[in-house]
Design a protein around this motif. Sequence first.
Motif, mmCIF file in Angstrom:
data_model
loop_
_atom_site.group_PDB
_atom_site.id
_atom_site.type_symbol
_atom_site.label_atom_id
_atom_site.label_comp_id
_atom_site.label_asym_id
_atom_site.label_seq_id
_atom_site.Cartn_x
_atom_site.Cartn_y
_atom_site.Cartn_z
ATOM 1 N N ILE A 66 0.860 -1.288 0.148
ATOM 2 C CA ILE A 66 0.076 0.010 0.069
ATOM 3 C C ILE A 66 1.088 1.295 -0.118
ATOM 4 O O ILE A 66 1.907 1.327 0.703
ATOM 5 C CB ILE A 66 -0.827 -0.009 1.143
ATOM 6 N N VAL A 67 0.259 2.347 -0.776
ATOM 7 C CA VAL A 67 1.308 3.458 -0.830
ATOM 8 C C VAL A 67 0.418 4.456 -0.035
ATOM 9 O O VAL A 67 -0.545 4.897 -0.218
ATOM 10 C CB VAL A 67 1.547 4.062 -2.118
ATOM 11 N N GLU A 68 1.378 5.134 0.883
ATOM 12 C CA GLU A 68 0.823 6.267 1.530
ATOM 13 C C GLU A 68 1.492 7.564 1.254
ATOM 14 O O GLU A 68 2.795 7.574 1.225
ATOM 15 C CB GLU A 68 0.830 5.921 3.058
ATOM 16 N N LEU A 69 1.044 8.811 1.245
ATOM 17 C CA LEU A 69 1.528 9.975 0.826
ATOM 18 C C LEU A 69 1.333 10.666 2.193
ATOM 19 O O LEU A 69 0.399 10.902 2.636
ATOM 20 C CB LEU A 69 1.017 10.720 -0.239
ATOM 21 N N VAL A 70 2.981 11.226 2.471
ATOM 22 C CA VAL A 70 3.101 11.828 3.978
ATOM 23 C C VAL A 70 4.049 13.183 3.519
ATOM 24 O O VAL A 70 4.607 13.090 2.889
ATOM 25 C CB VAL A 70 3.638 11.027 4.981
ATOM 26 N N ASP A 71 3.367 14.238 4.053
ATOM 27 C CA ASP A 71 4.280 15.466 3.882
ATOM 28 C C ASP A 71 5.273 15.539 4.895
ATOM 29 O O ASP A 71 5.149 15.307 6.058
ATOM 30 C CB ASP A 71 3.453 16.799 4.240
ATOM 31 N N THR A 72 6.674 15.556 4.114
ATOM 32 C CA THR A 72 7.812 15.689 5.026
ATOM 33 C C THR A 72 7.835 16.607 6.422
ATOM 34 O O THR A 72 8.160 16.438 7.333
ATOM 35 C CB THR A 72 8.984 15.754 4.330
ATOM 36 N N HIS A 73 7.400 17.932 5.829
ATOM 37 C CA HIS A 73 7.456 19.043 6.837
ATOM 38 C C HIS A 73 6.036 19.370 7.627
ATOM 39 O O HIS A 73 6.005 20.368 7.960
ATOM 40 C CB HIS A 73 8.156 20.264 6.021
ATOM 41 N N SER A 74 5.250 18.387 7.477
ATOM 42 C CA SER A 74 3.818 18.554 7.960
ATOM 43 C C SER A 74 3.966 18.517 9.586
ATOM 44 O O SER A 74 4.654 17.927 10.072
ATOM 45 C CB SER A 74 2.785 17.537 7.503
ATOM 46 N N ASP A 75 3.310 19.561 10.290
ATOM 47 C CA ASP A 75 3.133 19.571 11.802
ATOM 48 C C ASP A 75 2.389 18.452 12.258
ATOM 49 O O ASP A 75 2.743 18.036 13.513
ATOM 50 C CB ASP A 75 2.646 20.680 12.415
ATOM 51 N N HIS A 76 1.438 17.659 11.468
ATOM 52 C CA HIS A 76 0.708 16.594 11.572
ATOM 53 C C HIS A 76 1.208 15.255 11.302
ATOM 54 O O HIS A 76 0.514 14.377 11.438
ATOM 55 C CB HIS A 76 -0.611 16.844 11.180
ATOM 56 N N ILE A 77 2.745 15.419 11.108
ATOM 57 C CA ILE A 77 3.195 13.792 10.393
ATOM 58 C C ILE A 77 3.057 12.865 11.541
ATOM 59 O O ILE A 77 2.551 11.626 11.152
ATOM 60 C CB ILE A 77 4.463 14.089 9.829
ATOM 61 N N GLU A 78 3.088 12.915 12.721
ATOM 62 C CA GLU A 78 3.269 12.160 13.899
ATOM 63 C C GLU A 78 1.689 11.525 14.024
ATOM 64 O O GLU A 78 1.680 10.381 14.069
ATOM 65 C CB GLU A 78 3.830 12.723 15.035
ATOM 66 N N ARG A 79 0.817 12.349 14.034
ATOM 67 C CA ARG A 79 -0.329 12.085 14.102
ATOM 68 C C ARG A 79 -0.911 11.190 12.910
ATOM 69 O O ARG A 79 -1.732 10.116 13.153
ATOM 70 C CB ARG A 79 -1.325 13.259 14.408
#
Length: 350
Positions: A109-122
């Motif tokens: 499965i591919v998930e897209l995540v923003d590297t610099h997002s403040d919500h990355i941990e959540r």
Amino acid sequence: MARRRQAVTIRHVAADAGVSLQTVSRVINKEPSVRPEMLARVKASIERLGYVPSIAAQRMAGSRSYLIVALNDRERTIAGWRDRQGTDWVDQMLLGGLLTCAEHGYRMIVELVDTHSDHIERELRAAIAAIRPDGVILTPPHSENTLITCLLEEHRIAFARIGSRIAGPGFAVAMDEAGAARLATEHLIALGHRCIGFIAGPDDYELSGWRTEGWLAAMADAGLPTDDLLAVGDFGFASGRAAAAALLDGAVPPTAIIACSDQMTLATLELARERGLDVPGDLSILSFDDTPIVRFVAPPLTAIVQPIAELTACAVKRVIGDPAPEAAEPIIVPATLTIRASTAAPRSLA
């Protein structure tokens, strides 16, 4: 009305093989405690009945989910899709990942995540809770994100870092970036170029530094200067154009330019045409990536071919395999160079 065909279940396999449900489950989950004769009987029944194990059933039977998650950069991936510029990097990642997962009974499965997002941990905690992956494939720049790697360590999830060789947790799988840049530079030196410009990628990608080091090393070995021949972009078209302009407007314009992405290389080619420069007569141009578009422009571009599918396949094998992360040496895959019409001897030597 035609009757709906009844799905073959684990119970049908057990009855056909004359074994218990637990034995079939152990065979499906590839547990080592099954006797060879039992293994052969169950596999024969599975083949005869056409039984396909469901991931849901496998997850209920044991602790594994049989799912691998690949984390890719959201901003750059979506930008490429929206601009219809092509996503060959993602395509090659899927090629290597999906096929290798299928060979071992897994799904990717591919998930897209923003590297610099403040919500990355959540976001990551939510994805882990929902998917419960057996392993995670990190692609640049996530491979160097300590917040992500620490979170995966906390959940005891095996993961591989593509494009990273720095010390840290997980499995490191990378192309020989420095070797690739050296290969590109030595090709141009062999053609007779003595003034070779280099457009590096952004600093938040570890591989950018390695490529720059490879170019510097090749130039130094040949006794060639590098002053005012290094520019930096962000892998995008606009940044490549600005970097190429800076190099061509320098005190000693280069006779060849290496750009560390196809988009930056295409921008360099466009700028050269606008300035009336013949490629490769006045300016040789060499690219990284080797996405499909570079083969169809005029002239077709000489390029470093990144083994993305091979890297992803190696990463998948690592995360679903046996060796412990701390015991596994980094996998370094060599790059190759495809020579096309965009590189030639400088006009002064022709």
